[in-house]
Design an enzyme around this catalytic site. Structure first.
Site, PDB file in Angstrom:
ATOM      1  N   THR A  19     -27.385  32.150  26.927  1.00 14.87           N
ATOM      2  CA  THR A  19     -27.539  33.055  25.795  1.00 14.87           C
ATOM      3  C   THR A  19     -27.219  32.350  24.485  1.00 14.87           C
ATOM      4  O   THR A  19     -26.496  31.366  24.453  1.00 14.87           O
ATOM      5  CB  THR A  19     -26.623  34.283  25.963  1.00 14.87           C
ATOM      6  OG1 THR A  19     -26.613  35.003  24.750  1.00 14.87           O
ATOM      7  CG2 THR A  19     -25.207  33.894  26.306  1.00 14.87           C
ATOM      8  N   ASP A  72     -31.891  34.949  30.509  1.00 10.29           N
ATOM      9  CA  ASP A  72     -31.561  35.170  29.124  1.00 10.29           C
ATOM     10  C   ASP A  72     -30.660  36.405  29.088  1.00 10.29           C
ATOM     11  O   ASP A  72     -30.616  37.166  30.051  1.00 10.29           O
ATOM     12  CB  ASP A  72     -32.871  35.432  28.374  1.00 10.29           C
ATOM     13  CG  ASP A  72     -32.641  35.807  26.940  1.00 10.29           C
ATOM     14  OD1 ASP A  72     -31.751  35.210  26.335  1.00 10.29           O
ATOM     15  OD2 ASP A  72     -33.351  36.679  26.440  1.00 10.29           O
ATOM     16  N   ASP A 131     -37.129  37.205  27.691  1.00 12.45           N
ATOM     17  CA  ASP A 131     -38.045  38.110  27.025  1.00 12.45           C
ATOM     18  C   ASP A 131     -38.501  37.624  25.656  1.00 12.45           C
ATOM     19  O   ASP A 131     -39.456  38.140  25.119  1.00 12.45           O
ATOM     20  CB  ASP A 131     -37.384  39.479  26.845  1.00 12.45           C
ATOM     21  CG  ASP A 131     -36.264  39.416  25.831  1.00 12.45           C
ATOM     22  OD1 ASP A 131     -35.570  38.395  25.818  1.00 12.45           O
ATOM     23  OD2 ASP A 131     -36.093  40.360  25.059  1.00 12.45           O
ATOM     24  N   GLU A 185     -28.901  46.089  12.657  1.00 16.93           N
ATOM     25  CA  GLU A 185     -29.066  46.823  11.410  1.00 16.93           C
ATOM     26  C   GLU A 185     -29.650  48.193  11.655  1.00 16.93           C
ATOM     27  O   GLU A 185     -29.251  49.169  11.022  1.00 16.93           O
ATOM     28  CB  GLU A 185     -29.979  46.030  10.468  1.00 16.93           C
ATOM     29  CG  GLU A 185     -29.289  44.849   9.841  1.00 16.93           C
ATOM     30  CD  GLU A 185     -30.066  44.317   8.644  1.00 16.93           C
ATOM     31  OE1 GLU A 185     -31.256  44.649   8.524  1.00 16.93           O
ATOM     32  OE2 GLU A 185     -29.470  43.589   7.851  1.00 16.93           O
ATOM     33  N   ASP A 215     -25.698  33.948  22.219  1.00 20.59           N
ATOM     34  CA  ASP A 215     -24.536  34.657  21.697  1.00 20.59           C
ATOM     35  C   ASP A 215     -23.292  33.801  21.699  1.00 20.59           C
ATOM     36  O   ASP A 215     -23.228  32.776  22.370  1.00 20.59           O
ATOM     37  CB  ASP A 215     -24.254  35.887  22.559  1.00 20.59           C
ATOM     38  CG  ASP A 215     -25.126  37.046  22.147  1.00 20.59           C
ATOM     39  OD1 ASP A 215     -25.748  36.933  21.089  1.00 20.59           O
ATOM     40  OD2 ASP A 215     -25.173  38.022  22.894  1.00 20.59           O
ATOM     41  N   ASP A 241     -37.125  31.937  24.872  1.00 25.25           N
ATOM     42  CA  ASP A 241     -37.037  31.657  26.305  1.00 25.25           C
ATOM     43  C   ASP A 241     -38.264  30.922  26.819  1.00 25.25           C
ATOM     44  O   ASP A 241     -38.336  30.580  27.993  1.00 25.25           O
ATOM     45  CB  ASP A 241     -36.891  32.969  27.080  1.00 25.25           C
ATOM     46  CG  ASP A 241     -35.701  33.764  26.607  1.00 25.25           C
ATOM     47  OD1 ASP A 241     -34.641  33.151  26.440  1.00 25.25           O
ATOM     48  OD2 ASP A 241     -35.834  34.977  26.395  1.00 25.25           O
ATOM     49  N   ARG A 288     -24.331  30.203  23.138  1.00 21.60           N
ATOM     50  CA  ARG A 288     -24.765  29.521  21.929  1.00 21.60           C
ATOM     51  C   ARG A 288     -25.708  28.368  22.232  1.00 21.60           C
ATOM     52  O   ARG A 288     -25.567  27.278  21.707  1.00 21.60           O
ATOM     53  CB  ARG A 288     -23.562  28.995  21.144  1.00 21.60           C
ATOM     54  CG  ARG A 288     -22.507  30.039  20.860  1.00 21.60           C
ATOM     55  CD  ARG A 288     -21.759  29.697  19.624  1.00 21.60           C
ATOM     56  NE  ARG A 288     -22.707  29.551  18.544  1.00 21.60           N
ATOM     57  CZ  ARG A 288     -22.784  30.374  17.504  1.00 21.60           C
ATOM     58  NH1 ARG A 288     -21.978  31.375  17.420  1.00 21.60           N
ATOM     59  NH2 ARG A 288     -23.677  30.174  16.571  1.00 21.60           N
ATOM     60  N   LYS A 331     -21.599  42.708   4.415  1.00 22.59           N
ATOM     61  CA  LYS A 331     -21.239  42.885   5.824  1.00 22.59           C
ATOM     62  C   LYS A 331     -21.425  41.557   6.541  1.00 22.59           C
ATOM     63  O   LYS A 331     -22.323  40.776   6.201  1.00 22.59           O
ATOM     64  CB  LYS A 331     -22.051  43.995   6.475  1.00 22.59           C
ATOM     65  CG  LYS A 331     -23.486  43.701   6.823  1.00 22.59           C
ATOM     66  CD  LYS A 331     -24.047  44.839   7.662  1.00 22.59           C
ATOM     67  CE  LYS A 331     -25.293  44.443   8.424  1.00 22.59           C
ATOM     68  NZ  LYS A 331     -26.499  44.409   7.627  1.00 22.59           N
TER      69      LYS A 331
END
Lengths: 1186, 347
Positions: A758, A468, A889, A579, A760, A893, A863, A643
């Site tokens: 991932t 991961d 983690d 954040e 991301d 996963d 993704r 944002k």
């Protein structure tokens, strides 16, 4: 809604509903993950279970789901009336029971559990066979001893574990809870175990929640409660839960005696910790309940003075208990292989038994006439005068008996002690792994954890590592690095190394000093700009930028005491680390968020406390990819702060403003992301009264709407989020964990392929890939991100063609990839995204993908949804024999960790969900290197040798028994006493193999770390394979021949008696197998010496003791035979003759065909390995230091 | 056994958590760094091991060969010779008959000087004293003590008489006690045979009771062998004690007695054999053996040959390894032999 709803697909509805259920945004990391999951789900990828589950709470279907609930499947809870709870289902008390046994049930249950092992049934069958008088080869006690011993050892171990569980259960069950007494209306103290479903409980701040309860009221007037779920899913941040307004108004208690009107209908207990479905009837009104209204056992109440709730699930039915199913049971590769050899041994056993039985039959046939009178046979019983046969019932039966008896005699061909030895060795190995200081993580104060005890040796054979990214490769600690305001880049903070604490914004409140828990390095120029009171346009924008950062979030500030009573720290709690990073950054620049309630926030703006009313908040969602907040400042202006991700933000900007600023911002963003930073764009718009009122009515309409609330809210948000001024952009660094690039390099050298999976996006994944040196500039990148099956196919075919082309240039790309020396040749990296995987994994393209992926050195999947991670792991698992390891983690996963052969959980900040599912858990990614290269290598080497040795050791003994049987007219007499036969594998030879299995090291830690290539011996199955097994068995046969025939020939035609010769044989074989072990030991510790020589001594003592028992025929035999020279000559001859082939072949092989391990051993011994060069540079690697 | 995560650290305060570090304590044991000896099969060790074994084994082999060679042994198979010519066709009938004269005499020549004591053995072949049915058929408790007289477990079919009283000693082993006898003479002068102390002292002292007297022995339908004098306790019945030490192999010798004087070379010894024991029913063989002993036991050249073979094999291996090390020298621990260094382009 109706017209609108028809046009959207069912999946979209589900997804939307998932969001609408959580009233506050679940943003940041959380939404990154979820968004990938739901994005995939839209494309037809199967939804994770909980997503599907949540969808059932859709408000559109509320009526139908209520009907569903009212049916037999629901649980009915009468609030405050435990007796009246659902009469159909007996609900358990709140006591938990993790212990398996009670004193009474221990024996039968434990035996039952143990006998689920097939091999134990085999041994039990043999013990039973031996009880038949016709077949009794051994004494009854002796035959049952080994099995009894093994069962006893396991039972003692189980009993100890269970006792510990009992103890912790008792502590847990006797904790105090305050429960509402319906009569007095007061909260009385009760023990946890006495809490029942339907009772109303009160929980105070920082207390643990005793059972799963539906919130009725909280100390906060808006009904908010904050809970920490660290024990449940490991996430340390606070989560918000709500009490329904309907019950908030009159909480049960002294003022409001409980009325029986409250009834909760909810689903039956299940293990989904993210889902809850129910409704509550109060005063004839029906209110729906979702996961946000329930607090679960195992959580802790934080930041809320008290809550009152009603217990709905208790004891074993709580979600945390339903989820604690323990570690998954996996079987190690070696053990699976071992079963093949066990079958082979069974075949040998059956062959031996058949030979004996057949020879017995032939002998009886040949001598059938003689046996009438032969003194040693006595076929007839004359004692009664009549002519009956004595213990003889024809050749056929005798042959059958001979077969069964030989099974009994030769049973230890299948080594019973091996199973127990393996468990003990694994226990020892686990002890050393847990105790290893190199696997201790200082920052999280966590040791290595062995959760599965039966796959230690698999760690030595890993070929694929699936990792991961977030929290595993990276720390998941975001750090604000640069800001771009109006196109001007302020990244001085990360370059300037100073920061003497002055930028640490200290804030005096009365006599107390409040300061943020973490500070961010500030850019001096930007600080100056902010201090200029915002005279310039740039300064004004900068202030607005940081104001936006401080208020446009869902962060909850917590004030934490420090050792200094005057000083307090502000800890920003939130679900998204991004954040948090932004809030800390704003604080460092002087915009300190101090307080948040549901209606307002207080921000200290450069020293002035200002109150902002939060009028509305549009949570993050994966379609808009942004969040916004509408606040009313002290000057009564109403501002919208937004944002979000760059591509979503640039679509809604005010087009009239100067384009050069936009372009400069875009350029800055590009620069940030190429540094591996995560970027966010911040914008704002001032709302006019009219606009605000329009928005407000729409917002309220949407909020109160019963159906399609999520969709309506989203429409409201999209409507207001437009025409923005771009304030600027931020760059946040996702810090790599310590030592990750070095660890990846070591693993690559070790022939382990590292795949990163991932959630991301592609650019982030690639930039992280570069920063952890997974990707290098020299690599050819194959990028597959397509939107249709057709284009995926084309891309894959191109990729196949490409690697074929390279294959022509360099002769063998597969081998090169394995040797890891491919610095000269072209290496390839495959980058593939989740959407393409959706098309690939469900079609025939899977095979193509496998080919390409295995040819590449590096595979990056971005993704990907949780289930896709598991899909990729099984892509490899189903097609190759190679061992896979998954490390992660987070909750996303879990499926991957459970699918892989070895699953490792990172026990860091995210915590338990992954750890609970894992086989091993540790604190840092880099520990993978010592774990695999050192411990894995040792475990594999030790276990492989131990299994082979156990097979060999028992085979030698069985063959000796077999040779003797050939000289007893095939009647299964054993010269060796039955007690020695029984003790042979559990006492005479057991300890050394366990000690060696736990302690022996073929190579030192330093060497293994310096030469990661040595790890490949495990990948190649070098230590345990059919060839080695065959060779070992041939050696066993030779050694048994030497042990049997040297004394046999020396004592032929002599007066030797059976016991004396038996004593010689048992001593010879015990010494021989122990010497055999001794020649294979790599490192002699004093413990090894004690074990090996002590065992030989113990054998001698046992044999002497057995020969001192006058009721046995062998009385005094050992003393008689030890007094003769022939005995000692035989012993010496047996050992030397027996060891000669093993020793010579070993010497020859080590010299002529040295394995890598052999060479490394020699280097270990003869060349001092320079300690300085091998220390893996553990200095913090950071992209930004480049 | 392995803690799967305690909940305590979470409930403790932050300061307490810091104190409660779980860092494993350093010890050489837990870090697996105990001092150790790392033996390696270096050429020196291999060669010296082989040479050492060779140097040790060859002299031992020679010594035991010579010891075995010095043992003088006279073996005479009499089971066929002792059957009169007319009974050769039906030896079984001859041996089973109670009226036939089973005495038989023969003479043999002492080939070499035999130093006292000369051991007299009888040797049986094809007699499975280790047969499963036979070897278990005894009761050691009964043999040891009068108190256990009724203990006849395992003794079937020679456990009790038909009326139920126990047979002492019970079991097939005792029942089949060897009952051929030998007497020796030279030129009409009888050679004394010492039948004392032929059994193990430990057996006489502890295994066979001095208060246990034979009872109901050899009274069944089938006579297995010798009868016992009912007035002598078992501990004195040395022939029985010797017989009860069951032999390991189907061809075995048992001590019959000793001749406590030297036998000169070429001395003519006449032997009178009472050929009573029935080995004819199962093609067994009977031999009479006179033998001296040495430190290695009786005459058996096997061990000497084995030692010589192993010894010379080791010397040969030592030479072979020396040649190998000279022809194919390899520096131990040279990293260039590592597979990934040997062949950088892959294997």
């Amino acid at each position: 809604m109706a017209g609108d709803g028809l046009t959207i697909s069912r999946e979209e509805e589900e997804e939307e509903e998932e969001r609408s259920l959580a009233p506050l945004p679940s943003s940041g990391r959380h939404h990154r993950r979820k968004s990938s999951a739901s994005a995939a789900s839209r494309d037809g990828f199967p939804n994770p279970a909980h997503v599907r589950h949540l969808s059932r709470t859709e408000t559109e279907r509320l009526a139908s789901s209520q009907r569903e609930l009212a049916d037999s499947n629901s649980r009915i809870v009468f609030i405050g009336d435990p007796g009246g709870s659902d009469p159909r289902f007996e609900t358990p008390r709140n006591s938990i029971r993790t212990a398996k046994y009670s004193p009474i049930t221990f024996l039968p249950r434990n035996l039952f559990e143990q006998f689920r092992r097939l091999s134990y049934i085999y041994f039990l069958a043999i013990v039973i066979l031996n009880q038949l008088p016709q077949l009794a080869v051994f004494g009854r006690g002796a035959s049952a001893l080994p099995l009894a011993f093994v069962l006893l050892v396991t039972a003692v171990k189980d009993a100890y574990e269970d006792w510990r569980r009992h103890r912790s259960d008792r502590i847990e069950n006797n904790r105090a809870a305050s429960v509402l007494d319906p009569q007095s209306g007061r909260f009385l103290s009760k023990r946890w175990k006495e809490v029942r479903v339907g009772e109303v409980l009160k929980v105070l701040a920082n207390e643990s929640i005793p059972c799963d309860m539906v919130l009725l009221a909280t100390s906060d007037p808006t009904g908010v409660a904050y809970i920490q779920t660290i024990n449940l899913d490991g996430e340390s941040n606070l989560k918000t839960r709500y009490a329904k307004q309907e019950t908030m108004s009159r909480p049960p208690g002294e003022d409001h005696p409980v009325d029986s009107a409250g009834v909760i209908r909810c689903e039956q207990p299940n293990r989904n910790i993210y889902g809850f479905l129910g409704n509550m009837e109060v005063d004839g009104k029906r209110v729906s309940l979702g996961p946000a209204n329930i607090i679960l056992r195992g959580c802790e109440l934080k930041n809320t003075a008290w809550v009152i709730g009603v217990a709905v699930y208790t004891g074993s039915e709580t979600k945390v208990m339903l989820n604690s199913s323990g570690a998954p049971s996996k079987r190690s590769r070696l053990e699976t292989r071992m079963n093949r050899e066990t079958l082979l041994l069974s075949a040998i056993l059956i062959a031996l038994c058949s030979v004996v039985a057949i020879c017995n039959g032939i002998w009886l046939g040949n001598h059938s006439d003689d046996l009438e009178l032969a003194q040693f046979f006595r076929k007839r019983d004359y004692s009664d005068g009549d002519d009956k046969k004595y213990n003889y019932s024809g050749i056929g039966t005798q042959v059958f008996f001979a077969f069964l008896m030989s099974v009994i005699v030769f049973q230890i061909m299948i080594p019973i002690s091996l199973y127990i030895s393996m468990e003990l060795v694994r226990l020892g190995q686990a002890y050393f792994m847990v105790r290893d200081a190199n696997l201790y993580d200082e920052s999280s104060n966590s040791r290595f954890q062995c959760r599965a005890l039966n796959i230690n040796e698999d760690l030595g054979q890993i070929k694929y590592v699936f990792s991961d990214k977030t929290g595993t490769l990276t720390e998941n600690k975001m750090e604000f690095q640069c800001a771009s305001i109006r196109g001007v880049d302020y990244s001085g903070g990360r370059v300037s190394s100073r920061d003497n604490g002055e930028a640490h914004y200290i804030l005096a409140a009365g006599k107390q000093i409040l300061k943020p828990k973490m500070s961010v390095k500030t850019d001096p120029e930007l600080v100056r700009l902010l201090k200029n009171k915002g005279d310039t346009e740039q300064g004004k924008r900068a202030r607005e930028f940081f104001l936006a950062l401080a208020c446009c979030n869902t962060i909850v500030p917590l004030v934490v005491d420090t050792s200094d009573p005057k000083q307090k720290l502000i800890d920003y709690q939130g679900e998204s680390p991004d954040e948090q990073a932004l809030a800390y950054a704003a604080a460092s620049y002087g915009f300190v968020l101090i307080e948040r309630t549901s209606g307002h926030i207080i921000i200290d703006v450069l020293g002035n406390r200002q109150r902002y009313d939060v009028l509305g908040l549009h949570e993050f969602d994966s379609d808009r990819k942004r969040m916004s907040v509408i606040v009313c400042g002290p000057d009564k202006t109403i501002n919208l702060f937004v944002k979000g991700a760059d591509n979503s933000m640039f679509g809604i900007i005010q087009n009239k403003v100067d384009l050069s600023m936009i372009d400069a911002t875009k350029a800055n963003l590009h620069a940030y992301s190429s540094l591996g930073l995560r970027t966010l764009v911040v914008g704002m718009r001032e709302l006019s009264r009219k606009e605000f009122e329009e928005w407000q009515s729409a917002y309220e309409n949407a909020n109160t709407s019963l159906m399609g609330r999520g969709k309506l809210l989203r429409a409201v948000a999209s409507n207001v989020e437009r025409e923005l001024h771009i304030l600027g952009a931020s760059g946040i660094e996702d810090k790599l964990q310590e030592g990750v690039p070095e660890a990846i390099e070591s693993m690559r050298q070790a022939g382990i392929k590292v795949w990163v999976l991932t959630g991301d996006k592609q650019e982030t994944a690639i930039s992280i890939g570069f920063s952890c040196k997974l990707l290098t500039e020299a690599m050819t990148q194959i990028v597959i991100n397509c939107n249709s099956e057709e284009s995926c196919r084309n891309k894959l075919q191109d990729a196949v063609a490409m690697y074929r082309k390279f294959a022509v240039i360099s002769p063998d790309p597969f081998e090169n990839a394995l040797t890891g020396t491919g610095s000269t040749k072209v290496s390839m990296a495959l980058i593939i995204d989740g959407i393409s995987l959706v098309y690939i994994l469900k079609t025939k393209l899977e095979e193509e993908l496998f080919k390409v992926a295995t040819a590449c050195d590096v595979v990056l999947c971005c993704r990907v949804a949780p289930l896709q991670k598991a899909g990729i792991v099984s892509l490899i698992k189903s097609r190759t024999d190679d061992m896979t390891l998954a490390i992660g983690d987070g909750a996303n996963d879990v499926s991957m960790i459970q699918t892989a052969d070895v699953g490792i959980g990172i026990s860091g900040q995210e915590g338990r969900q992954a750890v609970m599912a894992s086989d091993f858990a540790m604190g840092q990614f880099r520990f993978l290197v010592p774990l695999l290269l050192v411990h894995g290598h040792w475990n594999y080497q030790r276990m492989a040798y131990m299994i082979l040795y156990n097979f060999y050791r028992n085979a030698v003994f069985v063959f000796i028994l077999f040779w003797y049987v050939l000289y007893t007219a095939y009647t299964l007499t054993t010269a060796i006493t039955e007690w020695s036969t029984v003790l042979y594998s559990i006492v005479y030879t057991a300890l050394p193999t366990i000690v060696v299995g736990v302690l022996d090291k073929d190579l030192s830690r330093k060497t293994l770390m310096k030469y990661p290539q040595l790890y490949r011996s495990g990948q190649r199955d070098e230590r345990y394979n059919l060839k080695l097994f065959t060779l070992t068995m041939m050696d066993a046969v030779w050694q048994s021949v030497a042990t049997f025939y040297i004394p046999y020939l020396a004592y032929r035609q002599s007066t030797v008696d059976v016991s004396s010769l038996g004593d010689l044989w048992i001593l010879a074989v015990v010494i021989l197998v122990n010497i055999h072990l001794a020649t294979d030991v790599f490192r002699w510790y004093w413990i090894t010496h004690v074990a090996v020589w002590g065992c030989i001594g113990a054998t001698l003592i046992c044999v002497i003791i057995i020969d001192c028992i006058w009721t046995l025929p062998g009385y005094w035999a050992i003393f008689k035979i030890m007094g003769t020279g022939l005995f000692w000559l035989c012993l010496l001859g047996v050992i030397v003759a027996g060891m000669l082939p093993h020793f010579s072949v070993k010497a020859l092989k080590e010299y002529l065909m040295p394995s890598d391990i052999q060479i490394a051993r020699e280097m270990d011994k003869f060349r001092r390995i320079n300690a300085a060069t091998m220390e893996i540079q553990m200095n913090r690697f950071s992209m930004l230091q480049l | 056994m392995i803690p799967t995560g305690d909940s305590t650290p979470e409930t403790d305060g932050a300061t307490e958590r810091r104190k409660k570090s779980k860092k494993p304590n350093y010890s050489r044991f837990t870090q697996q760094e105990l001092p150790a000896c790392k033996p390696l099969l270096t050429p020196t060790i291999v060669i010296s091991t082989f040479i050492l074994i060779g140097v040790l084994f060859i002299p031992i082999g020679l010594a035991s060969l010579s010891a075995s060679g010095n043992v003088v042994e006279i073996v005479y198979r009499y089971d066929i010779d002792c059957i009169p010519q007319q009974s050769q066709d039906d030896k079984l009938a001859f041996i089973q008959s109670s009226v036939t004269n089973k005495t038989c005499t023969t003479t043999f020549n002492v080939p070499k000087n035999m130093k006292a004591p000369v051991h007299i053995y009888y040797e049986l072949d094809n007699f499975y004293q280790n047969h499963r049915r036979y070897v278990k058929s005894r009761n050691d408790k009964q043999l040891r003590s009068k108190a256990y007289e009724l203990e006849t477990t395992n003794c079937a079919p020679e456990a009790t008489t038909p009326d139920g009283s126990p047979i002492v000693p019970c079991g097939l082993i005792a029942w089949s006690l060897f009952n051929d006898t030998y007497s020796f003479a030279t030129q009409s002068k009888v050679i004394e045979v010492n039948k004392k102390n032929i059994a193990w002292q430990s057996d006489k002292d502890h295994k066979f009771g001095s208060d246990v007297y034979p009872k109901n022995f050899q009274q069944g339908g089938l006579i297995g062998g010798a009868k016992l004098n009912e007035s002598i306790p078992l501990s004195e019945q040395e022939d029985l004690i010797v017989w009860m030490r069951t032999a390991a192999l189907p061809q075995f010798r048992k001590l019959y007695g000793r001749i406590e004087r030297d036998l000169a070379a070429n001395e003519q010894i006449s032997v009178t054999i009472e050929n009573n024991y029935n080995t004819y029913s199962f093609e067994g063989e009977k031999r009479l053996v006179l033998s001296t002993t040495s430190w290695i036991g009786g005459k058996n050249g096997f061990l000497g040959v084995a030692y010589l073979t192993i010894g010379s094999l080791c010397i040969f291996l030592a030479v072979a390894f020396i040649v190998l090390y000279l022809l194919k020298p390899r520096t131990l621990g040279d990293p260039s032999y590592l597979s990934w260094n040997r062949n950088p382009d892959g294997h």
